[in-house]
Design a protein around this motif. Sequence first.
Motif, PDB file in Angstrom:
ATOM      1  N   ARG A 164      -7.669 -61.181  26.884  1.00 42.90           N
ATOM      2  CA  ARG A 164      -8.206 -62.049  27.942  1.00 42.90           C
ATOM      3  C   ARG A 164      -8.703 -61.206  29.106  1.00 42.90           C
ATOM      4  N   ALA A 165      -9.936 -61.478  29.527  1.00 44.40           N
ATOM      5  CA  ALA A 165     -10.516 -60.864  30.706  1.00 44.40           C
ATOM      6  C   ALA A 165     -10.625 -61.921  31.797  1.00 44.40           C
ATOM      7  N   GLU A 166      -9.949 -61.695  32.927  1.00 40.38           N
ATOM      8  CA  GLU A 166     -10.032 -62.611  34.060  1.00 40.38           C
ATOM      9  C   GLU A 166     -11.334 -62.351  34.808  1.00 40.38           C
ATOM     10  N   LEU A 167     -12.124 -63.393  35.002  1.00 37.01           N
ATOM     11  CA  LEU A 167     -13.369 -63.302  35.740  1.00 37.01           C
ATOM     12  C   LEU A 167     -13.154 -63.836  37.158  1.00 37.01           C
ATOM     13  N   TRP A 197     -12.203 -67.279  32.952  1.00 30.57           N
ATOM     14  CA  TRP A 197     -11.693 -66.227  32.067  1.00 30.57           C
ATOM     15  C   TRP A 197     -12.389 -66.305  30.715  1.00 30.57           C
ATOM     16  N   VAL A 198     -12.297 -65.207  29.959  1.00 28.75           N
ATOM     17  CA  VAL A 198     -12.866 -65.123  28.620  1.00 28.75           C
ATOM     18  C   VAL A 198     -11.847 -64.454  27.701  1.00 28.75           C
ATOM     19  N   ASP A 199     -11.581 -65.067  26.566  1.00 24.49           N
ATOM     20  CA  ASP A 199     -10.770 -64.471  25.504  1.00 24.49           C
ATOM     21  C   ASP A 199     -11.693 -63.936  24.415  1.00 24.49           C
ATOM     22  N   ASP A 255     -12.082 -78.085  34.673  1.00 21.04           N
ATOM     23  CA  ASP A 255     -11.844 -76.899  33.869  1.00 21.04           C
ATOM     24  C   ASP A 255     -11.782 -77.300  32.398  1.00 21.04           C
ATOM     25  N   GLY A 265     -11.069 -71.926  31.862  1.00 18.61           N
ATOM     26  CA  GLY A 265     -10.933 -72.100  33.304  1.00 18.61           C
ATOM     27  C   GLY A 265     -12.186 -72.734  33.880  1.00 18.61           C
ATOM     28  N   CYS A 285     -15.117 -71.432  33.879  1.00 14.30           N
ATOM     29  CA  CYS A 285     -16.238 -70.627  33.394  1.00 14.30           C
ATOM     30  C   CYS A 285     -17.541 -71.416  33.298  1.00 14.30           C
TER      31      CYS A 285
END
Length: 209
Positions: free
Chosen positions: A27-30, A35-37, A139, A178, A180
């Motif tokens: 997971r990258a928190e933006l 966020w993106v998994d 979300d 989230g 996104c």
Amino acid sequence: MTGVFQGSLLDWCEETGPGPLEGTVHRAELAHGAWVDVRPGWLGGADELFGRLMRNVPWRAERRWMYDRVVDVPRLVKFYGEDEALPDPLLEEAIDALNAYYSRELGEPFRTAGLCLYRDGRDSVAWHGDTIGRGSTEDTMVAILSLGAPRALLLRPRGGGHARRHELGHGDLLVMGGTCQRTWEHAVPKCAKVLGPRISVQFRPSGVR
């Protein structure tokens, strides 16, 4: 006419079906609560599934208004709603696995599947968020299963900014969550070099397009 698809050598050695998600997803928190998994190579048998979908899905072309005229949408599409059976049992396994892993965090199951066929590097999708319906105010999550030749998926903050790049193909999974869809945009740009075809499968909850 589509490009020539070259399968992944790794896919031939894998068992068919979704792989584990627990402990394998990065997971990258933006910014702004997005966020993106990412889970590379999640679906075993992805190349065989790609071939079946190419043959069996009733792909259709769309036209829409853009820049004061009607233009061809640069990809083929097929949408499967909540009450429609998915076109392959492996996609049913995939959505079940996604629901088992994400439904508690999402608060509901994935219910629909939108399929896009990018025939070659000339097919694309412009910057956008999935904000038709509840995604414009709530979300949510959109899970993208990528089949076939790898293509770049770009993400950037809504309104512009530095773009993040993910190369997706051959059973890779990317999940946007989230805020996104409201605070970030994504795109699949055109590519000048010759590429084989790619199918993107977007799993969404009810009321999100």
